[in-house]
Design an enzyme around this catalytic site. Structure first.
Site, PDB file in Angstrom:
ATOM      1  N   ASP A 198      32.427  32.980  30.651  1.00  0.00           N
ATOM      2  CA  ASP A 198      33.728  33.484  30.215  1.00  0.00           C
ATOM      3  C   ASP A 198      33.474  34.972  30.010  1.00  0.00           C
ATOM      4  O   ASP A 198      32.808  35.363  29.047  1.00  0.00           O
ATOM      5  CB  ASP A 198      34.167  32.834  28.901  1.00  0.00           C
ATOM      6  CG  ASP A 198      35.543  33.319  28.492  1.00  0.00           C
ATOM      7  OD1 ASP A 198      35.774  34.544  28.560  1.00  0.00           O
ATOM      8  OD2 ASP A 198      36.391  32.498  28.121  1.00  0.00           O
ATOM      9  N   HIS A 199      33.963  35.802  30.940  1.00  0.00           N
ATOM     10  CA  HIS A 199      33.503  37.195  30.917  1.00  0.00           C
ATOM     11  C   HIS A 199      33.936  37.926  29.648  1.00  0.00           C
ATOM     12  O   HIS A 199      33.341  38.937  29.286  1.00  0.00           O
ATOM     13  CB  HIS A 199      33.905  37.942  32.193  1.00  0.00           C
ATOM     14  CG  HIS A 199      35.336  38.378  32.237  1.00  0.00           C
ATOM     15  ND1 HIS A 199      36.357  37.542  32.556  1.00  0.00           N
ATOM     16  CD2 HIS A 199      35.915  39.584  32.006  1.00  0.00           C
ATOM     17  CE1 HIS A 199      37.503  38.199  32.523  1.00  0.00           C
ATOM     18  NE2 HIS A 199      37.263  39.453  32.191  1.00  0.00           N
ATOM     19  N   LYS A 220      35.236  30.216  35.707  1.00  0.00           N
ATOM     20  CA  LYS A 220      36.499  29.505  35.540  1.00  0.00           C
ATOM     21  C   LYS A 220      37.341  29.642  36.811  1.00  0.00           C
ATOM     22  O   LYS A 220      37.096  30.579  37.567  1.00  0.00           O
ATOM     23  CB  LYS A 220      37.268  30.043  34.335  1.00  0.00           C
ATOM     24  CG  LYS A 220      37.768  31.490  34.520  1.00  0.00           C
ATOM     25  CD  LYS A 220      38.668  31.878  33.405  1.00  0.00           C
ATOM     26  CE  LYS A 220      40.100  31.868  33.803  1.00  0.00           C
ATOM     27  NZ  LYS A 220      40.549  33.056  34.500  1.00  0.00           N
ATOM     28  N   HIS A 243      39.576  32.594  27.515  1.00  0.00           N
ATOM     29  CA  HIS A 243      39.319  33.868  26.829  1.00  0.00           C
ATOM     30  C   HIS A 243      39.884  33.899  25.400  1.00  0.00           C
ATOM     31  O   HIS A 243      39.186  34.258  24.450  1.00  0.00           O
ATOM     32  CB  HIS A 243      39.940  35.038  27.602  1.00  0.00           C
ATOM     33  CG  HIS A 243      39.536  35.086  29.049  1.00  0.00           C
ATOM     34  ND1 HIS A 243      38.272  34.776  29.481  1.00  0.00           N
ATOM     35  CD2 HIS A 243      40.237  35.431  30.159  1.00  0.00           C
ATOM     36  CE1 HIS A 243      38.218  34.919  30.806  1.00  0.00           C
ATOM     37  NE2 HIS A 243      39.388  35.312  31.234  1.00  0.00           N
TER      38      HIS A 243
HETATM   39  C1  BG6 Z   1      40.705  36.678  34.342  1.00  0.00           C
HETATM   40  C2  BG6 Z   1      42.066  36.155  34.684  1.00  0.00           C
HETATM   41  O1  BG6 Z   1      39.916  35.647  33.836  1.00  0.00           O
HETATM   42  O2  BG6 Z   1      40.815  37.708  33.379  1.00  0.00           O
HETATM   43  C3  BG6 Z   1      42.952  37.292  35.188  1.00  0.00           C
HETATM   44  O3  BG6 Z   1      41.972  35.152  35.661  1.00  0.00           O
HETATM   45  C4  BG6 Z   1      42.965  38.434  34.212  1.00  0.00           C
HETATM   46  O4  BG6 Z   1      44.266  36.827  35.441  1.00  0.00           O
HETATM   47  C5  BG6 Z   1      41.555  38.837  33.820  1.00  0.00           C
HETATM   48  O5  BG6 Z   1      43.629  39.529  34.819  1.00  0.00           O
HETATM   49  C6  BG6 Z   1      41.572  39.842  32.686  1.00  0.00           C
HETATM   50  O6  BG6 Z   1      40.280  40.341  32.485  1.00  0.00           O
HETATM   51  P1  BG6 Z   1      40.034  41.800  31.884  1.00  0.00           P
HETATM   52  O7  BG6 Z   1      38.553  41.878  31.750  1.00  0.00           O
HETATM   53  O8  BG6 Z   1      40.615  42.762  32.868  1.00  0.00           O
HETATM   54  O9  BG6 Z   1      40.770  41.833  30.577  1.00  0.00           O
END
Ligand code: BG6
Length: 492
Positions: free
Chosen positions: A179-180, A150, A242
């Site tokens: 989408d991690h 993304k 997310h």
């Molecule tokens: C990313 C966003 O996709 O996810 C960031 O672009 C955000 O802004 C991040 O900080 C949060 O990921 P995680 O895994 O730290 O909750």
């Protein structure tokens, strides 16, 4: 918590943007962990690619530095690092131009020998041109896939353009949209909780559930990504992907199997059933905020505006929404969603709030009887808590007390919690797209988000200010309290 390790087929992973932040911070450390676990076998290789000239040796040194920085000392030995470094190499390629493609092709193995995955860790504007070059230079083999990150567009229309450009070269089944959040252990656990237990499913509907809350709160700011973030904002950056994915996993019907399309078909139905938020209901259903100076993550922090080199901005760093799903299972059950930067704490959780009991037999001396809550904590302190009422132990009559049935994953499983990218990268090599977004999901998510963006724009109101280090603007509390409910907060 780590699953049993099944080695993946030998592969060549070509990382465009291989010398960028995502590569050093996430991809290379994730691959290192999988190499240590014995999941990467044979002559598998990682070919980092970027425009700049860099010797193979310099890239290996940079990779060593990244591993020392981003992998905990107890999880690496010098031998393991050297073993991994033998798998990495570097080639300079101009993704959008002509230079370097011939050399890259020469470095790849013969057709069909290995899985060949292209990872585009680059600005999304480059997805189309790079894919076109991959096609034009004949770099695709029978086992080719492409991974894209993304943001996929900034609205429905631009997402269509990105997807069309990638789709002009790759078939949908070869495209892995990451989408991690879907790779996080606890997010996958949501599916286990719902579909590997008989207990919850009969109660998982409007007859028993009062409402659902999804909070993804961060205490960090925009961390040097102001250029991107200011064009996106919290709704595009976190909700469109997310948070809507989390909502889908909570709300979807049981898929027939874990087959990728079975799962994605069910998620898509949820996205399509979301009630539109437009100019008419925008005021009641949404709150947007932007942080002012305050204290967060242990120190004084400037206002968002001041992190942007003095430019003024109407971009939201916080959003709270009341979403509704128009189907038989969820009619009348609000899903309250909120996310923001520079909030009071870093916490991501899903709260499923059940209806209160219909009648109390205990009388007023017993105290109030709270409704049951199921809290799925995604991070940190991953785990599941089921809040129940019990009798306060001891003599002295029937007094009731709310306590959690508490399962902390860290206590229950004595192993490292793998990063989302470890699972997702191995799924790409295995050819399993279950945890990746299909094109129609991305489209449907934008189709719900676009009218909100349009309504905000037409309304012309600036985001509400909140002090950094708090839980967002007071209007977000009002959004839920208007309905006689409160945001879940427990002593953390
Ligand atoms: C990313 C966003 O996709 O996810 C960031 O672009 C955000 O802004 C991040 O900080 C949060 O990921 P995680 O895994 O730290 O909750």
């Amino acid at each position: 918590m780590t699953a049993q390790t099944i080695p993946v087929d030998p592969f060549e992973l070509i990382v465009f943007g291989g010398t960028g932040d995502l590569s050093y911070r996430k991809l290379l450390p994730a691959l290192f962990h999988r190499d240590c676990a014995g999941q990467i076998v044979g002559p598998s290789r990682i070919l980092a690619v970027s425009r700049r000239d860099m010797s193979a040796e310099a890239f290996r040194n940079a990779t060593r530095d990244a591993i020392e920085r981003f992998v905990a000392a107890e999880d690496r030995t010098p031998e393991a690092v050297e073993h991994f470094l033998n798998r990495v190499c570097y080639t300079a390629v101009d993704g959008t131009g002509e230079a370097g493609w011939g050399e890259l092709k020469e470095k790849l193995s013969g057709d069909g020998e290995f899985v060949r995955a292209f990872y585009l860790a680059v600005n999304p504007e480059l997805f189309g041109p790079i894919c076109a070059n991959i096609g034009r230079h004949g770099l695709m083999n029978a086992e080719t896939r492409v991974v894209i990150e993304k943001p996929i567009g900034k609205d429905f229309e631009t997402a269509q353009a990105v997807n069309a450009a990638v789709g002009a070269v790759f078939d949908e089944h070869q495209i892995y949209r990451i989408d991690h959040y879907l790779g996080k252990e606890t997010v996958q656990n949501l599916m286990a909780l719902r579909f590997a237990n008989a207990l919850f499913e009969p109660l998982w509907n409007a007859a028993h559930i009062d409402h659902v809350q999804i909070t993804v709160a961060e205490n960090i700011g925009v961390e040097g990504r102001g250029g991107y973030y200011d064009t996106a904002g919290a709704l595009r950056d976190m909700v469109q992907n997310h948070i809507l994915q989390l909502l889908c996993l909570v709300a979807m019907e049981a898929p027939m199997s874990m087959d990728a399309d079975a799962v994605r078909d069910e998620k898509l139905k949820v996205l399509k059933a979301l009630v539109p938020i437009t100019g008419d209901n925008m005021e009641r259903m949404t709150v947007r905020g932007q942080y002012a100076a305050g204290a967060s993550a242990g120190g004084a922090v400037p206002a968002y505006q001041d992190e942007l080199d003095g430019d003024s901005s109407a971009t939201e760093t916080f959003v709270a929404l009341k979403a509704e799903i128009a189907n038989w299972r969820w009619a009348g059950v609000p899903f309250y969603l909120r996310t923001g930067k520079r909030l009071a704490d870093r916490v991501s959780e899903i709260v499923v709030a059940f209806h209160p009991i219909p009648h109390s037999i205990f009388g007023s001396g017993a105290g109030s009887i709270a409704a049951n809550h199921l809290v799925i904590r995604l991070q940190p302190d991953e785990g599941v808590k089921l809040w129940l009422m019990i009798k306060d132990p001891g003599p002295g009559g029937m007094r009731l007390k709310q306590v959690p049935l508490d399962m902390s994953f860290a206590q229950a499983f004595d192993s490292r919690n793998p990063d989302a990218y470890e699972r997702l990268l191995m799924d790409v090599i295995r050819g399993n797209p279950t945890l990746f977004m299909r094109r129609d999901e991305v489209d449907a998510a934008w189709q719900w988000v676009d009218p909100i963006l349009e309504a905000w724009k037409a309304g012309g109101e600036a985001p509400k200010s909140y002090t950094a280090g708090t839980w967002g603007p007071s209007a977000s509390v009002a959004l839920i309290e208007r309905d006689g409910r409160t945001w879940h907060e427990e002593s953390r």
